[in-house]
Design a protein around this motif. Structure first.
Motif, mmCIF file in Angstrom:
data_model
loop_
_atom_site.group_PDB
_atom_site.id
_atom_site.type_symbol
_atom_site.label_atom_id
_atom_site.label_comp_id
_atom_site.label_asym_id
_atom_site.label_seq_id
_atom_site.Cartn_x
_atom_site.Cartn_y
_atom_site.Cartn_z
ATOM 1 N N HIS A 270 1.004 -1.128 -0.068
ATOM 2 C CA HIS A 270 0.162 0.016 -0.080
ATOM 3 C C HIS A 270 0.829 1.300 0.155
ATOM 4 O O HIS A 270 0.433 2.323 -0.624
ATOM 5 N N ALA A 271 1.864 1.246 0.768
ATOM 6 C CA ALA A 271 2.988 2.338 0.555
ATOM 7 C C ALA A 271 3.495 2.465 -0.764
ATOM 8 O O ALA A 271 3.537 3.831 -1.119
ATOM 9 N N PHE A 272 3.612 1.410 -1.412
ATOM 10 C CA PHE A 272 4.296 1.600 -2.669
ATOM 11 C C PHE A 272 3.447 2.291 -3.643
ATOM 12 O O PHE A 272 3.728 3.340 -4.698
ATOM 13 N N VAL A 273 2.072 1.815 -3.589
ATOM 14 C CA VAL A 273 0.957 2.371 -4.490
ATOM 15 C C VAL A 273 0.632 3.976 -3.970
ATOM 16 O O VAL A 273 0.466 4.715 -5.111
ATOM 17 N N ALA A 274 0.937 4.013 -2.826
ATOM 18 C CA ALA A 274 0.992 5.437 -2.589
ATOM 19 C C ALA A 274 2.181 6.355 -2.714
ATOM 20 O O ALA A 274 2.090 7.587 -2.401
ATOM 21 N N LYS A 275 3.245 5.877 -3.210
ATOM 22 C CA LYS A 275 4.394 6.533 -3.227
ATOM 23 C C LYS A 275 4.976 6.987 -1.934
ATOM 24 O O LYS A 275 5.441 8.159 -1.789
ATOM 25 N N GLN A 276 4.700 6.333 -0.912
ATOM 26 C CA GLN A 276 5.120 6.609 0.456
ATOM 27 C C GLN A 276 6.203 5.367 0.837
ATOM 28 O O GLN A 276 6.258 4.474 0.189
ATOM 29 N N LYS A 277 6.727 5.964 2.162
ATOM 30 C CA LYS A 277 7.722 4.960 2.605
ATOM 31 C C LYS A 277 7.137 3.906 3.542
ATOM 32 O O LYS A 277 6.142 4.685 4.246
ATOM 33 N N PRO A 278 6.846 2.653 3.690
ATOM 34 C CA PRO A 278 6.115 2.132 4.509
ATOM 35 C C PRO A 278 6.913 2.009 6.045
ATOM 36 O O PRO A 278 8.057 2.301 6.211
ATOM 37 N N VAL A 279 6.009 1.959 6.929
ATOM 38 C CA VAL A 279 6.123 1.922 8.461
ATOM 39 C C VAL A 279 5.851 0.356 8.742
ATOM 40 O O VAL A 279 4.668 0.037 8.971
ATOM 41 N N PHE A 280 6.878 -0.442 9.165
ATOM 42 C CA PHE A 280 6.759 -1.735 9.424
ATOM 43 C C PHE A 280 6.625 -1.737 11.025
ATOM 44 O O PHE A 280 7.123 -1.015 11.878
ATOM 45 N N GLU A 281 5.683 -2.760 11.330
ATOM 46 C CA GLU A 281 5.352 -2.770 12.820
ATOM 47 C C GLU A 281 5.718 -4.249 13.219
ATOM 48 O O GLU A 281 5.339 -4.647 14.457
ATOM 49 N N GLY A 282 6.506 -5.172 12.351
ATOM 50 C CA GLY A 282 6.825 -6.565 12.899
ATOM 51 C C GLY A 282 5.922 -7.538 13.006
ATOM 52 O O GLY A 282 5.968 -8.498 13.468
ATOM 53 N N ASP A 283 4.581 -7.218 12.376
ATOM 54 C CA ASP A 283 3.455 -8.485 12.337
ATOM 55 C C ASP A 283 2.883 -8.742 11.037
ATOM 56 O O ASP A 283 3.487 -8.012 10.027
#
Length: 283
Positions: A270-283
């Motif tokens: 979803h971050a790629f589609v929105a051209k954003q950097k993903p924020v990972f949470e480890g789940d």
């Protein structure tokens, strides 16, 4: 958003290190990074029977600690670790019976097993003396930042022992190659920081005054990634040593399919589609 954990799982499979205060080394948590500092600088941070066991127990517990994403291991006072304390370990070993000696060598090996089994990537920050069991702890870490003035030595042959200690003959050749590992394990000679970097033992070099900051920054960068995926990578790197290529490819297919079920995989898409950097949470 806080993840819901079933109460029966939380009780048995989750632990917290809040308030943890080890007796034989220092521990602090900096965000998602846990920092272990060997803290006997007046003796170049040697290990004792007690510190071996306490380190082993900590790495075992880390399998159940979600809030710690990566680990930094370092020494105080400009040295990493001089190995087993000559007076508190080496001397007593000369007086032990065979059963007690075997219990000791199995216990030290259990430290390496625990380091390799904990899901958090371990970054060793290596300055000054890194010898004997200290060299083994650095070897058992996943990544190593050294200084040019660091001195790496697998000293076992210098004290009349074999180089095959705590997994050295299995792990060290996989890092630097069979021939170079043989050189160090037979001779017990010191390897300077520049040469250790050229040989691939050190992944990076830093100036002594920037060593801790460099290791912490690297650990923090890893901690901000998909930690479930990182844990899977560490497990596969370790398990595939004893697999055929075909078995390894199948194991990785299963591992990657599991990772594709995580929320972090969804977040990345979803971050790629929105051209954003993903924020990972480890789940």
């Amino acid at each position: 958003m806080t993840r819901a954990i079933d109460s029966h799982l939380a009780g048995g499979n989750r632990r917290s290190l809040a308030g943890y205060q080890p007796e034989h080394f220092l521990w602090r948590q900096q965000g998602g990074v846990g920092v272990i500092t060997l803290n006997r600088p007046e003796r170049k941070n040697p290990l004792t029977f007690e510190s071996y066991a306490e380190l082993r127990d900590l790495f075992r517990v880390l399998c159940y600690v979600d809030e710690v994403k990566t680990i930094v291991v370092q020494g105080a006072g400009g040295n990493f670790c001089s190995g087993g304390d000559v007076h508190e370990i080496i001397g007593p070993l000369t007086q032990m019976t065979m059963p007690d000696l075997l219990a000791f060598t199995r216990m030290t090996g259990d430290l390496v097993k625990a380091m390799r089994a904990c899901p958090q990537p371990i970054v060793a920050a290596i300055d000054g003396v890194c010898a004997g069991a200290g060299a083994i702890m650095a070897m058992a870490s996943d990544l190593r930042v050294g200084t040019a003035r660091s001195k790496l030595a697998f000293l076992f042959s210098r004290v009349g022992l074999a180089g095959c200690d705590m997994g050295a003959c299995a792990i060290l050749p996989r890092i630097i190659g069979q021939g170079r590992a043989s050189d160090l394990l037979y001779s017990g000679r010191s390897l300077g920081g520049e040469e250790a970097y050229q040989w691939g033992f050190h992944n990076r070099l830093a100036e002594p005054e920037a060593l801790e900051a460099t290791a912490l920054q690297w650990a923090q960068e890893i901690a901000s990634g998909p930690t479930f995926g990182h844990a899977m990578t560490k497990k596969m790197l370790h398990q595939e040593w004893s697999m055929s290529v075909d078995d390894a490819i199948e194991a990785e297919a299963l591992a990657q399919a599991v990772c594709m079920m995580t929320q972090d995989f969804q977040r990345a898409y979803h971050a790629f589609v929105a051209k954003q950097k993903p924020v990972f949470e480890g789940d």
